[in-house]
Each structure stands twice: as C-alpha cells, then as structure tokens.
Design a protein around this motif. Sequence first.
Motif, PDB file in Angstrom:
ATOM      1  N   GLY A 170       0.823  -1.202   0.000  1.00  0.00           N
ATOM      2  CA  GLY A 170       0.000   0.000   0.000  1.00  0.00           C
ATOM      3  C   GLY A 170       0.854   1.247   0.000  1.00  0.00           C
ATOM      4  O   GLY A 170       1.829   1.341   0.751  1.00  0.00           O
ATOM      5  N   MET A 171       0.510   2.202  -0.841  1.00  0.00           N
ATOM      6  CA  MET A 171       1.178   3.501  -0.900  1.00  0.00           C
ATOM      7  C   MET A 171       0.105   4.587  -0.885  1.00  0.00           C
ATOM      8  O   MET A 171      -0.795   4.577  -1.726  1.00  0.00           O
ATOM      9  CB  MET A 171       2.018   3.635  -2.168  1.00  0.00           C
ATOM     10  CG  MET A 171       3.255   2.757  -2.195  1.00  0.00           C
ATOM     11  SD  MET A 171       4.578   3.499  -1.234  1.00  0.00           S
ATOM     12  CE  MET A 171       5.963   2.473  -1.740  1.00  0.00           C
ATOM     13  N   ALA A 172       0.206   5.522   0.052  1.00  0.00           N
ATOM     14  CA  ALA A 172      -0.813   6.553   0.179  1.00  0.00           C
ATOM     15  C   ALA A 172      -0.804   7.530  -0.986  1.00  0.00           C
ATOM     16  O   ALA A 172      -1.838   8.091  -1.348  1.00  0.00           O
ATOM     17  CB  ALA A 172      -0.634   7.316   1.489  1.00  0.00           C
ATOM     18  N   CYS A 173       0.364   7.753  -1.576  1.00  0.00           N
ATOM     19  CA  CYS A 173       0.488   8.748  -2.645  1.00  0.00           C
ATOM     20  C   CYS A 173       0.431   8.066  -4.015  1.00  0.00           C
ATOM     21  O   CYS A 173       1.096   7.056  -4.228  1.00  0.00           O
ATOM     22  CB  CYS A 173       1.794   9.520  -2.508  1.00  0.00           C
ATOM     23  SG  CYS A 173       1.921  10.431  -0.948  1.00  0.00           S
ATOM     24  N   PRO A 174      -0.327   8.619  -4.954  1.00  0.00           N
ATOM     25  CA  PRO A 174      -0.404   8.031  -6.301  1.00  0.00           C
ATOM     26  C   PRO A 174       0.961   8.013  -6.973  1.00  0.00           C
ATOM     27  O   PRO A 174       1.586   9.043  -7.153  1.00  0.00           O
ATOM     28  CB  PRO A 174      -1.362   8.979  -7.041  1.00  0.00           C
ATOM     29  CG  PRO A 174      -2.164   9.631  -5.958  1.00  0.00           C
ATOM     30  CD  PRO A 174      -1.221   9.776  -4.797  1.00  0.00           C
ATOM     31  N   GLY A 175       1.439   6.821  -7.315  1.00  0.00           N
ATOM     32  CA  GLY A 175       2.770   6.694  -7.890  1.00  0.00           C
ATOM     33  C   GLY A 175       3.814   6.294  -6.879  1.00  0.00           C
ATOM     34  O   GLY A 175       4.935   5.941  -7.225  1.00  0.00           O
ATOM     35  N   GLY A 176       3.448   6.367  -5.587  1.00  0.00           N
ATOM     36  CA  GLY A 176       4.390   6.037  -4.529  1.00  0.00           C
ATOM     37  C   GLY A 176       4.988   7.273  -3.899  1.00  0.00           C
ATOM     38  O   GLY A 176       4.480   8.396  -4.055  1.00  0.00           O
ATOM     39  N   CYS A 177       6.090   7.098  -3.194  1.00  0.00           N
ATOM     40  CA  CYS A 177       6.732   8.201  -2.472  1.00  0.00           C
ATOM     41  C   CYS A 177       7.169   9.329  -3.401  1.00  0.00           C
ATOM     42  O   CYS A 177       7.316  10.471  -2.964  1.00  0.00           O
ATOM     43  CB  CYS A 177       7.950   7.694  -1.706  1.00  0.00           C
ATOM     44  SG  CYS A 177       7.602   6.345  -0.559  1.00  0.00           S
ATOM     45  N   VAL A 178       7.392   9.011  -4.666  1.00  0.00           N
ATOM     46  CA  VAL A 178       7.828  10.037  -5.618  1.00  0.00           C
ATOM     47  C   VAL A 178       6.797  11.159  -5.764  1.00  0.00           C
ATOM     48  O   VAL A 178       7.130  12.240  -6.251  1.00  0.00           O
ATOM     49  CB  VAL A 178       8.118   9.418  -7.002  1.00  0.00           C
ATOM     50  CG1 VAL A 178       9.329   8.509  -6.934  1.00  0.00           C
ATOM     51  CG2 VAL A 178       6.905   8.652  -7.541  1.00  0.00           C
ATOM     52  N   ALA A 179       5.564  10.903  -5.342  1.00  0.00           N
ATOM     53  CA  ALA A 179       4.510  11.910  -5.438  1.00  0.00           C
ATOM     54  C   ALA A 179       4.127  12.458  -4.065  1.00  0.00           C
ATOM     55  O   ALA A 179       3.042  13.011  -3.896  1.00  0.00           O
ATOM     56  CB  ALA A 179       3.276  11.330  -6.124  1.00  0.00           C
TER      57      ALA A 179
END
Length: 509
Positions: free
Chosen positions: A455-464
């Motif tokens: 699970g990643m809270a930001c769309p695209g992962g931490c890069v976003a």
Amino acid sequence: MRGIYTSVNDIRKRVFAEVAKLSYDYKDGDLSQMSEIPYRVIPGEVSTYRESVFLERAIVRERMRLAMGLNLRSFSEHAPVTEGADECVQPEKYYQPPLINIIKFACHKCPDNIVRVTDSCQGCLAHPCKEVCPVKAITFKDGHSVIDESKCIKCGKCISVCPYNAIMRLERPCSKVCGMKAISSDEYGRADIDQDKCVSCGMCLANCPFGAIADKAQIFQVIQAIKSDVPVYAAIAPAVSGQFGKDMSPEKLRTAFKLLGFEDIMEVAIGADLCTISEARDFVDEVPEKLPFMATSCCPAWAAMAKKLFPEQAECISMALTPMVLTGRLLKKMHPGCKVAFIGPCAAKKLEASRKTVRSDIDFVLTFEEVLGMFEAKQVDFSELADDEVMHGASGDGRGFAVSGGVADAVVNCINERYPDFGPVKVEKAEGLDNCRKMLTLAKAGKYDGYLLEGMACPGGCVAGAGSIAPAAATAKDIAAHKKVSTIQHALDSDYKKMLEILEESDND
C-alpha cells in the motif's frame, strides 16, 4: 499539482528560506526578525496574488509560524506573531498536533460536490439530461438546462449523457484527493479537517490551488541542532533522485548537505534493504499459517489508514521496522550521541517520527521542499559544486522503494533468493488511499488470502509525496537509472544485513 511550479510553490519556498535564514542567524534569544519576514516575502504596496497585500502578509505570517513548528494563532483574538516562538528554539521540540493545518482566511470556500450547468449548454431538443434525471431536478428555462440543487442527488447521470459536456461536477480539490474523507466544510463554507480521520498523507496540501493548507516543519529546530556541538546526520530517502534539479547529481549530495551543516549523509535505501529482509522473513514464517496475508509497513499513512478503518486486518501489516527507523537506528549505532534528520518527500513521516517508540531513532523530519529552502538560505549553487563520493551501500531494489510496486518487488526478489523452495508469491498493490481502501476491503472478504499486499498513500508512490519537488514521472525515471548503476541489486547482497538482528534487538530493549 505535483511537478508544476506555481506561485504557491514559490511562496512556500521563500517562507522556508526565510525561516532557515532566521535560524542560521539566530542568537541571544532574538526572534524580532519574524515580524520582518512577511514584508520580504510580500514586498511593496500592491497585492500580487489576492485582493489585499495585507491579507497576503497575514497568510505568510501563519505559514511562517507553521514552518517553525508553531501552532496557528486564534483568528478571533489578537496575538503577536512571535507568540510562543521561544518554544521553537529547542532542538528537542517535537511536532504538536495537528500536523496538517488549514489557514482559514486563505481558504477560497470552494464549492463542494455541486453539479452545475455551464455556458456550453445548447438547449438541445432531445433534453437527455432532463430525461435521465431520476429525481426530476432538471428543467429548462430560456433555452438552457437548470438544475435544482435542493433536489439533485449528485448521481452524475446528466453529466454522462450531455452531448456537449456542458454539465460538470465541482468538488473541493482538497476534499477530492482525501482518501480518508476527512475534509468537510465548516459553518462558513471553509475547508475543515477531521483530525480523527486524517492520516497526514498531505495530499490535500499538495492539491490546494490557494495554498491554504500547510503542514508544520522543523527547519528552525534542525538548524539549531546543526549549530550545536552534536553532529547531525541526514538520512536521505530514495525519492531524492532528481528532486533538486539536473545540476544536483547523486555525486554532489554529500557536498551539498555538508554545506548546510550536516555531519554526513546516509541513504535510507540501506534501511530499505534491511526492511526487505525482515519482511521477506516474516512473510515466509507467517503467511498463511498465522496470517491470511501480509501487508508492507513502510508507508505510515497507509498503515494509519488500515488501523483506523480495518482494525482486524491491520494486524496483517508487517511488524518490520520501516526503512527510516532502521537507517536512523543504524546511524546512531555507528555514531553514538548523534542526531538524525530524515530527509524525504513525505508529510506522514513527521507523524511517524513523533511516536514515542521512534523518537529515539529519528530526531527530525524535513521534506525535500523544506530542505530546498535551506539551500536557498545558504545560497548554494548546485552547478558550482564539485563531485564527491556518491552515496553507496544500498541495492537497486532498496532504491526502488520510492516507486509504487518497488517494495513488493524487493520482498519477492528476496524470498525467491533466500527461500527458493517457498513457491511463487502472489502480489497485489495499490497507490492512493482510495485504492488502498478498496484493496483492504477485498482482503477483508478473503480475496487476497496468501498475498503480499503493498500500500502507498500517494499516487505513484513516495515520488509523489506532499513534500516532493520534481514531477513524479521524472523522479521515477531518475530512480530507475539510479537502480541500474547500483553496485548491488538485491537486499541480500547488502554489507549491512549483519546489523539487522542487532537493530531489531534494540526494539526490545
């Protein structure tokens, strides 16, 4: 609006730079320059962004206070801008809730979930919008469609059938991107955050086009620690690739951060390698015998969402220490008595670091955007910096943690290498809290038994992340290039893996 440099980004950068200058110059308890900063950020007599230069400066004052880690002042009572400012000179000051704040008089009172007919309506003979409306909320007046908001149920059928795309749904931008549904309207129509629901992902502040939402920062405190006799190390997240522009190559990072006063740097991708080994071991040991599935642990906003909305499934989140914590703990083992500042794209990491169980490992959290303000304050010209030794020691998989799917890929690679007889690992991933919620709903129903869930809270992962600077796609491309030149590719090749057991034992002390 990540990756688009706007006036909101410009104001934020200038405020961060001014707060950094204030901290670098601070001595003898003199914080009087706080009253001058709004006039440097917003010079002159004529407003540039809003209807009044006085309003612009009032907003800057509150932004400045948040950047110093202070609370917003009451809007109904008089208080000097320096109120409580003496608290922020303490390097040991932690974030005080709430972390994510709305400067109410900066809020535009955006329409929220309203279906509206635009001027593009042609008053067509077919009237498909009227025909499909299940509650008869649409009539025609003077040849144009009219929606009765008191009847409209926001089903969107009229929007989908209009041949001219003349009907649109207006949503408050901050509310639209909030996967926790934590934002509503207050009695005056301004955005309001339900702090019991908020997980501090920061998507609201990254998407507010009026810059009315901001998180607290520790810029002042980090610089005060740097100016002390205690060495401060920067633990830099994998998403750093390309964040500071083309003139800041990986070979220049160490030199640049030393110019800010940091003792040295270490890449958090090293901690990601250790996290990978730990999560791979846990998955093999626990799924499916003890747990129906296992979810990755490194994104604090995703983990907080799971605990709030899916308490029964939250026990399936890996208990592995996060890359940030492992890197901080490693630095403190190597350099006893030092302080550690995590540098990354994430607002929620500030919340993670404020937990009592993490405070001894991570002293400060700054975003890339906040650190850019420090570089501005020091007038660091990246193009003039000489190359130094590039950050090294992490695997390509560890550096890939910053991109959606990267964590799961690293864990699967580790399982395949360390436990070759375990069998294929089924994986499902989600990015953005709305999609994460859907994934856990299906997991709760048993659809992902035996799976590894990322699970990643930001769309695209931490890069976003909310504190990132560069476009997510460009950062992902830079990370892919950085992975290829890594001297090792998988976590099990890490020279630091022998430290994992020692670092995990520290968690039980």
